[in-house]
Design a protein around this motif. Structure first.
Motif, mmCIF file in Angstrom:
data_model
loop_
_atom_site.group_PDB
_atom_site.id
_atom_site.type_symbol
_atom_site.label_atom_id
_atom_site.label_comp_id
_atom_site.label_asym_id
_atom_site.label_seq_id
_atom_site.Cartn_x
_atom_site.Cartn_y
_atom_site.Cartn_z
ATOM 1 N N SER A 27 -6.548 63.591 10.077
ATOM 2 C CA SER A 27 -7.290 64.848 10.131
ATOM 3 C C SER A 27 -6.322 66.025 10.011
ATOM 4 N N TRP A 33 -8.489 59.738 12.055
ATOM 5 C CA TRP A 33 -9.875 60.170 11.928
ATOM 6 C C TRP A 33 -10.755 59.467 12.946
ATOM 7 N N GLY A 37 -15.937 62.222 12.263
ATOM 8 C CA GLY A 37 -15.167 63.191 11.497
ATOM 9 C C GLY A 37 -14.973 62.750 10.058
#
Length: 78
Positions: A27, A33, A37
């Motif tokens: 991310s 992640w 998300g």
């Protein structure tokens, strides 16, 4: 055995900031992640690919992963 990558892919991989996550893609905060998300980002990306007619609306991320793996295997690279 390594898998050859194109220059654009290598440049993208080289541009990833250093991080401690056990994954290649992380991310914006450098963390792995979360499911939610990644799903949110993937859905937006998939919509763009569908609008450009680069993938069919029925394609899933898992299906695309299998397509790539099959293509690499058939090319003798996997």
């Amino acid at each position: 055995m390594g898998i050859p990558v194109s220059s654009p892919l290598q440049a993208a991989l080289d541009s990833i900031p250093e991080h401690e996550a056990a994954t290649v893609l992380v991310s914006a905060t450098g963390a792995a992640w979360t499911y939610n998300g990644f799903a949110a980002v993937w859905n937006g990306f998939r919509t763009g690919l569908e609008e450009e007619r680069l993938i069919a609306p029925s394609h899933t991320l898992k299906g695309l992963r299998h397509i790539v793996a099959t293509t690499l295997r058939e090319a003798g690279l996997y």
